[in-house]
Scaffold this active site. Structure first.
Site, PDB file in Angstrom:
ATOM      1  CE  LYS A  19      26.888   5.856  22.130  1.00  0.00           C
ATOM      2  NZ  LYS A  19      27.732   5.447  23.252  1.00  0.00           N
ATOM      3  CD  GLU A  67      12.705   8.137  28.930  1.00  0.00           C
ATOM      4  OE1 GLU A  67      13.257   7.713  27.882  1.00  0.00           O
ATOM      5  OE2 GLU A  67      12.776   7.541  30.018  1.00  0.00           O
ATOM      6  N   GLY A  81      27.552   7.875  26.642  1.00  0.00           N
ATOM      7  CA  GLY A  81      26.565   8.947  26.818  1.00  0.00           C
ATOM      8  C   GLY A  81      26.962   9.956  27.879  1.00  0.00           C
ATOM      9  NE  ARG A  82      28.523   6.331  32.941  1.00  0.00           N
ATOM     10  CZ  ARG A  82      28.118   5.238  32.297  1.00  0.00           C
ATOM     11  NH1 ARG A  82      27.065   5.304  31.522  1.00  0.00           N
ATOM     12  NH2 ARG A  82      28.765   4.103  32.445  1.00  0.00           N
ATOM     13  CD  GLU A 133      23.840   5.895  33.374  1.00  0.00           C
ATOM     14  OE1 GLU A 133      22.608   5.885  33.503  1.00  0.00           O
ATOM     15  OE2 GLU A 133      24.405   6.555  32.483  1.00  0.00           O
ATOM     16  CG  HIS A 188      21.168  28.586  55.603  1.00  0.00           C
ATOM     17  ND1 HIS A 188      20.979  29.413  56.690  1.00  0.00           N
ATOM     18  CD2 HIS A 188      22.308  29.006  55.000  1.00  0.00           C
ATOM     19  CE1 HIS A 188      21.942  30.315  56.725  1.00  0.00           C
ATOM     20  NE2 HIS A 188      22.770  30.082  55.712  1.00  0.00           N
ATOM     21  CE  LYS A 239      17.048   2.878  28.818  1.00  0.00           C
ATOM     22  NZ  LYS A 239      18.084   2.828  27.793  1.00  0.00           N
TER      23      LYS A 239
HETATM   24  C1  G6Q Z   1      24.841   7.494  29.652  1.00  0.00           C
HETATM   25  C2  G6Q Z   1      23.717   6.676  29.395  1.00  0.00           C
HETATM   26  C3  G6Q Z   1      22.396   7.379  29.306  1.00  0.00           C
HETATM   27  C4  G6Q Z   1      22.085   7.965  27.938  1.00  0.00           C
HETATM   28  C5  G6Q Z   1      20.598   8.289  27.874  1.00  0.00           C
HETATM   29  C6  G6Q Z   1      20.195   8.889  26.574  1.00  0.00           C
HETATM   30  O1  G6Q Z   1      25.973   7.099  29.719  1.00  0.00           O
HETATM   31  O2  G6Q Z   1      23.979   5.859  28.316  1.00  0.00           O
HETATM   32  O3  G6Q Z   1      22.238   8.379  30.260  1.00  0.00           O
HETATM   33  O4  G6Q Z   1      22.864   9.091  27.695  1.00  0.00           O
HETATM   34  O5  G6Q Z   1      19.866   7.133  28.124  1.00  0.00           O
HETATM   35  O6  G6Q Z   1      20.487   8.024  25.538  1.00  0.00           O
HETATM   36  P1  G6Q Z   1      20.434   8.501  24.052  1.00  0.00           P
HETATM   37  O7  G6Q Z   1      21.463   9.569  23.882  1.00  0.00           O
HETATM   38  O8  G6Q Z   1      20.731   7.287  23.227  1.00  0.00           O
HETATM   39  O9  G6Q Z   1      19.064   9.040  23.807  1.00  0.00           O
END
Ligand code: G6Q
Length: 556
Positions: A211, A217, A273-274, A359, A390, A518
């Site tokens: 996003k 990463e 994002g989520r 989150e 199990h 971060k």
């Molecule tokens: C979700 C968070 C988080 C995000 C990641 C990746 O709600 O905001 O999990 O999706 O940190 O972020 P980018 O899509 O910006 O790389």
């Protein structure tokens, strides 16, 4: 925009009534509830489309449900729900609307953000995703050396990984057979190395899903992938255009990375994002199962959105699930919540819901910035139920902690192994029955006698075989796992999380708790790159950094 300011839910009239009611029923055994009401299943279950929610094995009476629904009304749930669906900026700390529901609004209704209907641009992106995925599937899209694509790698993390990966796995029976998808999220080089070593650069395409397009990463993995490609293509930069596309809100950085903006799939800041798998972040899903199946996923979610908006609270699946969660979290003080799928295709659902729920609602200040004095979101955990039996079910049955759990079961199997499926189904129904009923001392003795065991008065092993029962669970039956039913299921959980956030008075749509780590990681990376001993942190962190250096031989 916050039209009404919610009080802490512990100050609402129904909360006091619920506390009194809790004292009355907290010891009531569910066995008794079932024995006094032969219609308990009918009275405490709901069906909507492909989903059936049996919540009869919970420590609730009709009065509990009625008081909990009052609590939701007093927390202005109807109004907040309206605010979300109509695009008001309920994510107040980021001043954003929360409109993942617009992404699956397959109706004619417009949805406005800042006075502009967002539906046309959502439709345009889906059309673009369709055209792209059809080119990949048909072989029309060629790599730099003229070969068709056989493997697609989604590079993303968090919301840009967990949702699409989980859906990709869940919809395996719907995959195109000529393409393989891979998901790389971890910055540990082992992850991307293990994926790349099996791939041919000439036939591999990367989707960089981010996003922000700033996530360390993801960008680090994207650079590794690009170098790997260019190493095989004689460093010809033009190859990037044929093997990389991006999903992002940040055109500037996508371009700077070298991806043609024609190959960028856009989404917007009002998609969290989520909550983004319904957006262009779902591109890998479209590539894997086709746009028709993706549309069915959206339609399933839409069915749940409409149910959530229209059904009275007492018959509203996400509302009921949310309220049951609050009952255990805030009255019984259960600290965790189990997600136990009995469908191997749903094996990543617990991990996905860990993020979606924790989150969103793992917060200790309310939406107005006040510290809360009540428990908010529980620890979400789980795994494939049958494997869990199990492993950790011992603790669910006889441990000292209350762990309410959802057992999620597909009725029809996609496999040809019907007997295996029957065995699995018998196990899940047995588990929820055992958790609810337990086995008392008399039953335990009778059971031992029936196996021919002679009981002596002082048989010390007997208490170990007693099950107290009264452990709550929901059972969610899915007719058959399909794009449509999966869409319903995921939207069900999204709305459950939303309802809980409203009652706990939280902003469920920000995630400031991930920022500190971060920032510190950036500082520590600088320290790691320094040739001298690190002294600027606490003694533990200094020692760990310096030990790392000595171990990898960077410093003397
Ligand atoms: C979700 C968070 C988080 C995000 C990641 C990746 O709600 O905001 O999990 O999706 O940190 O972020 P980018 O899509 O910006 O790389």
């Amino acid at each position: 925009m916050n039209k009404q300011k919610n009080k802490p839910f512990t100050q609402l009239p129904s909360h006091a009534k619920l506390l009194q009611h809790f004292e009355k029923i907290k010891k009531l055994h569910m066995r008794r509830l079932f024995s006094v009401d032969p219609h308990r299943f009918d009275n405490f279950s709901l069906q909507q489309g492909d989903l059936l929610l049996d919540y009869s094995k919970n420590r609730v009476t009709k009065e509990t449900i009625s008081l909990l629904c009052d609590l939701a009304r007093e927390a202005n749930l109807e109004q907040w729900r309206e605010h979300m669906f109509s695009g008001e900026k309920i994510n107040n700390t980021e001043n954003r609307a929360v409109l993942h529901t617009a992404l699956r609004n397959c109706t004619d209704k417009p949805v406005y953000v800042d006075g502009k209907d967002v539906m046309p641009k959502i439709g345009a992106v889906i059309d673009k995703m369709q055209a792209f995925s059809e080119k990949i599937q048909s072989g029309e899209w060629k790599g730099f050396t003229g070969k068709s694509i056989t493997d697609v790698v989604n590079i993303g993390i968090g919301g840009s990984d967990l949702g699409p990966r989980m859906v990709y796995e869940a919809l395996k029976p719907y995959h195109y057979k000529n393409l393989l998808l891979h998901y790389v999220s971890n910055v540990d080089g082992a992850h991307i190395q293990c994926v790349l070593e099996r791939l041919n650069p000439e036939t591999t395409l990367f989707i960089i899903a981010s996003k922000s397009f700033t996530t360390q990463e993801t960008l680090s993995n994207a650079h590794v992938a690009r170098n790997w490609l260019l190493d095989h293509m004689g460093q010809n930069q033009k190859a990037t255009g044929k093997h990389f596309v991006a999903v992002s809100t940040n055109a500037k950085l996508v371009k700077a990375f070298g991806i043609d903006l024609h190959n960028m799939f856009e989404f917007w800041d009002w998609v969290g994002g989520r909550y983004s798998l319904w957006s262009a972040i779902g591109l890998s899903i479209v590539v894997a199962v086709g746009v028709d199946n993706f549309n069915k996923l959206l339609l399933g979610a839409l069915e749940m959105d409409e149910h959530f908006q229209e059904a009275p609270f007492e018959q509203n699946m996400p509302v009921i699930m949310a309220l049951l969660g609050i009952w255990y979290n805030n009255f019984f003080h259960a600290e965790s919540y189990g997600i136990l799928p009995y469908d191997d295709f749903l094996r990543s659902l617990p991990q996905y819901l860990e993020q979606a729920d924790m989150e969103s609602n793992g917060k200790s200040v309310d939406r107005y910035g006040n510290k809360v004095n009540y428990a908010t979101g529980p620890i979400i955990w789980g795994t494939s139920g049958i494997n869990g039996q199990h492993a950790f079910y011992q603790s669910l049955h006889q441990g000292t902690k209350m762990v309410p759990a959802d057992f999620i079961v597909s009725m029809q199997t996609h496999t040809v192994f019907q007997e295996q499926h029957d065995i699995m189904i018998s196990n899940v129904f047995a588990q929820t029955e055992a958790l609810m009923r337990g086995r008392n001392l008399e039953e335990t003795k009778a059971n031992l006698l029936s196996t021919g065991r002679v009981l002596s008065g002082g048989d010390a092993s007997i208490p170990h075989m007693v099950f107290e029962g009264n452990h709550p669970s929901n059972t969610i039956l899915i007719k058959k796992l399909s794009p449509h039913s999966l869409g319903m299921l995921l939207a069900l959980y999204e709305h459950k999380i939303f309802v809980q956030g409203i009652i706990w008075n939280l902003n469920s749509f920000d995630q400031w708790g991930v920022e500190l780590g971060k920032q510190l990681a950036k500082r520590i990376l600088d320290d790691i790159h320094q040739p001298f001993e690190t002294t600027s942190h606490d003694s533990s962190t200094n020692a760990l950094i310096n030990y790392y250096h000595r171990t990898v031989g960077r410093r003397a």
